[in-house]
Design a protein around this motif. Structure first.
Motif, PDB file in Angstrom:
ATOM      1  N   THR A  77       0.215 -15.254 -17.904  1.00 22.81           N
ATOM      2  CA  THR A  77      -0.650 -14.491 -18.812  1.00 22.81           C
ATOM      3  C   THR A  77      -1.727 -15.408 -19.374  1.00 22.81           C
ATOM      4  OG1 THR A  77       0.695 -14.909 -20.783  1.00 22.81           O
ATOM      5  CG2 THR A  77       1.232 -12.942 -19.498  1.00 22.81           C
ATOM      6  N   THR A  78      -2.766 -14.799 -19.891  1.00 25.27           N
ATOM      7  CA  THR A  78      -3.876 -15.537 -20.488  1.00 25.27           C
ATOM      8  C   THR A  78      -4.049 -15.080 -21.937  1.00 25.27           C
ATOM      9  OG1 THR A  78      -5.512 -13.851 -19.916  1.00 25.27           O
ATOM     10  CG2 THR A  78      -5.074 -15.553 -18.245  1.00 25.27           C
TER      11      THR A  78
ATOM     12  N   ASN B  35      -5.112 -11.581 -21.892  1.00 24.91           N
ATOM     13  CA  ASN B  35      -4.017 -10.622 -21.698  1.00 24.91           C
ATOM     14  C   ASN B  35      -3.349 -10.300 -23.027  1.00 24.91           C
ATOM     15  OD1 ASN B  35      -3.018 -12.319 -18.687  1.00 24.91           O
ATOM     16  ND2 ASN B  35      -4.131 -10.391 -18.782  1.00 24.91           N
TER      17      ASN B  35
ATOM     18  N   TYR C  98      -3.128  -6.761 -24.905  1.00 22.86           N
ATOM     19  CA  TYR C  98      -1.799  -6.272 -25.268  1.00 22.86           C
ATOM     20  C   TYR C  98      -1.788  -5.859 -26.743  1.00 22.86           C
ATOM     21  CZ  TYR C  98       3.159  -6.846 -26.610  1.00 22.86           C
ATOM     22  OH  TYR C  98       4.429  -6.676 -27.130  1.00 22.86           O
TER      23      TYR C  98
ATOM     24  N   LEU D 106      -1.392  -4.749 -17.504  1.00 17.27           N
ATOM     25  CA  LEU D 106      -0.289  -5.697 -17.371  1.00 17.27           C
ATOM     26  C   LEU D 106       0.843  -5.127 -16.527  1.00 17.27           C
ATOM     27  CD1 LEU D 106      -0.006  -6.712 -21.137  1.00 17.27           C
ATOM     28  CD2 LEU D 106      -1.050  -8.057 -19.306  1.00 17.27           C
TER      29      LEU D 106
ATOM     30  N   GLN E 263       4.872  -9.064 -17.355  1.00 19.55           N
ATOM     31  CA  GLN E 263       3.922  -9.656 -18.300  1.00 19.55           C
ATOM     32  C   GLN E 263       4.096  -9.075 -19.697  1.00 19.55           C
ATOM     33  OE1 GLN E 263       0.426  -8.669 -15.939  1.00 19.55           O
ATOM     34  NE2 GLN E 263      -0.103 -10.846 -15.820  1.00 19.55           N
ATOM     35  N   SER E 264       4.266  -7.761 -19.793  1.00 18.28           N
ATOM     36  CA  SER E 264       4.379  -7.146 -21.115  1.00 18.28           C
ATOM     37  C   SER E 264       5.658  -7.579 -21.827  1.00 18.28           C
ATOM     38  CB  SER E 264       4.281  -5.620 -21.038  1.00 18.28           C
ATOM     39  OG  SER E 264       5.387  -5.075 -20.372  1.00 18.28           O
TER      40      SER E 264
ATOM     41  N   ILE F 274       5.117 -11.195 -22.968  1.00 12.20           N
ATOM     42  CA  ILE F 274       4.253 -11.249 -24.144  1.00 12.20           C
ATOM     43  C   ILE F 274       5.013 -10.769 -25.377  1.00 12.20           C
ATOM     44  CG2 ILE F 274       2.160 -10.332 -25.245  1.00 12.20           C
ATOM     45  CD1 ILE F 274       0.875 -10.341 -22.424  1.00 12.20           C
TER      46      ILE F 274
END
Length: 87
Positions: free
Chosen positions: A19-20, A23, A27, A53, A57-58, A61
Motif C-alpha cells: 500500500t501507499t 491508498n 481508504y 483496494l 489491502q483494506s 490498512i
C-alpha cells in the motif's frame, strides 16, 4: 534495547506492504463516506470499490490504523476510524 523499541515504533508508522500513503488517504475518505465504521462485508465492499483496494489491502490498512491509534475496535465488533473526517 531503546534502539530496538524506536525501530519497532518507526515500523508502525510505515504503511502496510503493498500500500501507499495515497491508498491510505483514499481508504480514509471511503470509510468516512460510509459513516466511519467497518463492521461487515456491506461496509468493506464499498470502501474497497471507492478506494480501489483489494480485500487484502483494506484489511492490512485497517490493522495499520488500529496499531497506530487511528482506529478503535467497537464493542459490538468491527472498527471505527478516529482520524480525519471521522475524528
Amino acid at each position: 534495547m531503546g534502539g530496538l523499541a524506536l525501530l519497532l515504533l518507526a515500523a508502525c508508522d510505515t504503511p502496510p506492504e503493498g500500500t501507499t500513503p495515497e491508498n491510505i488517504a483514499e481508504y480514509e475518505l471511503a470509510v468516512a463516506s460510509i459513516g466511519c465504521e467497518l463492521v461487515g462485508e456491506s461496509d468493506y465492499l464499498p470502501v474497497e470499490f471507492q478506494a480501489g483496494l483489494t480485500r487484502e489491502q483494506s484489511t492490512a490498512i485497517t490493522s495499520y490504523m488500529l496499531s497506530t491509534g487511528k482506529a478503535e475496535r467497537l464493542s459490538e465488533g468491527g472498527v471505527k476510524l478516529t482520524t480525519g473526517a471521522c475524528a
